[in-house]
Scaffold this motif. Sequence first.
Motif, PDB file in Angstrom:
ATOM      1  N   GLU A 192      18.736 116.055  44.759  1.00  9.49           N
ATOM      2  CA  GLU A 192      19.400 116.995  43.863  1.00  9.49           C
ATOM      3  C   GLU A 192      19.120 118.447  44.237  1.00  9.49           C
ATOM      4  OE1 GLU A 192      18.168 115.108  40.161  1.00  9.49           O
ATOM      5  OE2 GLU A 192      19.008 116.955  39.246  1.00  9.49           O
ATOM      6  N   ILE A 193      17.840 118.732  44.482  1.00 11.34           N
ATOM      7  CA  ILE A 193      17.443 120.109  44.840  1.00 11.34           C
ATOM      8  C   ILE A 193      18.123 120.518  46.143  1.00 11.34           C
ATOM      9  CG2 ILE A 193      15.501 121.457  45.764  1.00 11.34           C
ATOM     10  CD1 ILE A 193      13.728 120.384  43.656  1.00 11.34           C
ATOM     11  N   VAL A 194      18.050 119.643  47.126  1.00 12.46           N
ATOM     12  CA  VAL A 194      18.582 120.001  48.444  1.00 12.46           C
ATOM     13  C   VAL A 194      20.108 120.153  48.379  1.00 12.46           C
ATOM     14  CG1 VAL A 194      18.668 119.353  50.882  1.00 12.46           C
ATOM     15  CG2 VAL A 194      16.636 118.844  49.554  1.00 12.46           C
ATOM     16  N   LEU A 201      22.361 123.423  49.277  1.00  7.24           N
ATOM     17  CA  LEU A 201      23.373 123.285  50.325  1.00  7.24           C
ATOM     18  C   LEU A 201      24.744 123.761  49.819  1.00  7.24           C
ATOM     19  CD1 LEU A 201      23.931 122.076  53.200  1.00  7.24           C
ATOM     20  CD2 LEU A 201      24.804 120.098  51.967  1.00  7.24           C
ATOM     21  N   GLU A 202      25.078 123.369  48.587  1.00  7.17           N
ATOM     22  CA  GLU A 202      26.390 123.742  48.048  1.00  7.17           C
ATOM     23  C   GLU A 202      26.524 125.262  47.941  1.00  7.17           C
ATOM     24  OE1 GLU A 202      26.636 120.860  44.660  1.00  7.17           O
ATOM     25  OE2 GLU A 202      28.571 120.439  45.648  1.00  7.17           O
ATOM     26  N   GLN A 203      25.431 125.914  47.521  1.00  4.78           N
ATOM     27  CA  GLN A 203      25.457 127.385  47.447  1.00  4.78           C
ATOM     28  C   GLN A 203      25.625 127.995  48.823  1.00  4.78           C
ATOM     29  OE1 GLN A 203      22.089 129.207  45.645  1.00  4.78           O
ATOM     30  NE2 GLN A 203      22.663 128.572  43.587  1.00  4.78           N
ATOM     31  N   ARG A 204      24.915 127.421  49.786  1.00  5.84           N
ATOM     32  CA  ARG A 204      24.908 128.010  51.135  1.00  5.84           C
ATOM     33  C   ARG A 204      26.270 127.865  51.819  1.00  5.84           C
ATOM     34  NH1 ARG A 204      25.516 130.423  54.673  1.00  5.84           N
ATOM     35  NH2 ARG A 204      24.270 130.949  56.507  1.00  5.84           N
ATOM     36  N   VAL A 205      26.911 126.701  51.669  1.00  5.95           N
ATOM     37  CA  VAL A 205      28.198 126.516  52.368  1.00  5.95           C
ATOM     38  C   VAL A 205      29.313 127.350  51.735  1.00  5.95           C
ATOM     39  CG1 VAL A 205      27.669 124.211  53.276  1.00  5.95           C
ATOM     40  CG2 VAL A 205      28.909 124.401  51.116  1.00  5.95           C
ATOM     41  N   ALA A 206      29.042 127.887  50.528  1.00  7.08           N
ATOM     42  CA  ALA A 206      30.043 128.738  49.878  1.00  7.08           C
ATOM     43  C   ALA A 206      29.964 130.183  50.373  1.00  7.08           C
ATOM     44  CB  ALA A 206      29.849 128.690  48.358  1.00  7.08           C
TER      45      ALA A 206
END
Length: 169
Positions: free
Chosen positions: A42-44, A48-53
């Motif tokens: 969940e944390i990772v 990741l979702e924030q970073r790819v945005a």
Amino acid sequence: MVELGLAHISTGDLLRGQVAARTPLGLEAKAVMEAGRLVSDEIVLGMLEQRVAQPDARKGFILDGYPRNVAQCVALEGVLERIGQPLDVAILLSVPEELLVARLAGRAEEEGRKDDNPETVRQRLHIYEQQTAPVAEHFRDIGALVEVDGVGPFDEVYARILGAIERVG
Ligand code: AMP
């Protein structure tokens, strides 16, 4: 991979950034990382979702250290579908175990990474066998896996990875 205009996204780097900034997430992840175990999916995934945005990932990105288990693999497929980016290739860097251990011991000295001590390295290799190797098999099954020889000087291995990406891109 600056040459290809791809963002380099390392979940380990993102986690180390959180640890250094002493965020609640970093505090939670620190002990797990130092023990050589996997931080929660969940944390990772959230990171990741924030970073790819971010804008620099718009033209594509290389994930380094993700997915590390089958649940992350399924989550990744969902993320890629949502952001409309296909998976082009999964690269498996092959390095014999004794060389990996030697490299990580060198890195422990140079970079001071606590999770590169011999005991933690053994634990990380064990987790790789148990949880990450099946991910490589999944990518092999869907025809996305390219194996790259990870033995040799940095520039040569880098050139091999670049070649593998260019062939599919
Ligand atoms: P790395 O820099 O990729 O070797 O990662 C260092 C450590 O961060 C790992 O041993 C894990 O504790 C944690 N980590 C990095 N990526 C992930 C991931 N995808 N899932 C869970 N934990 C991770």
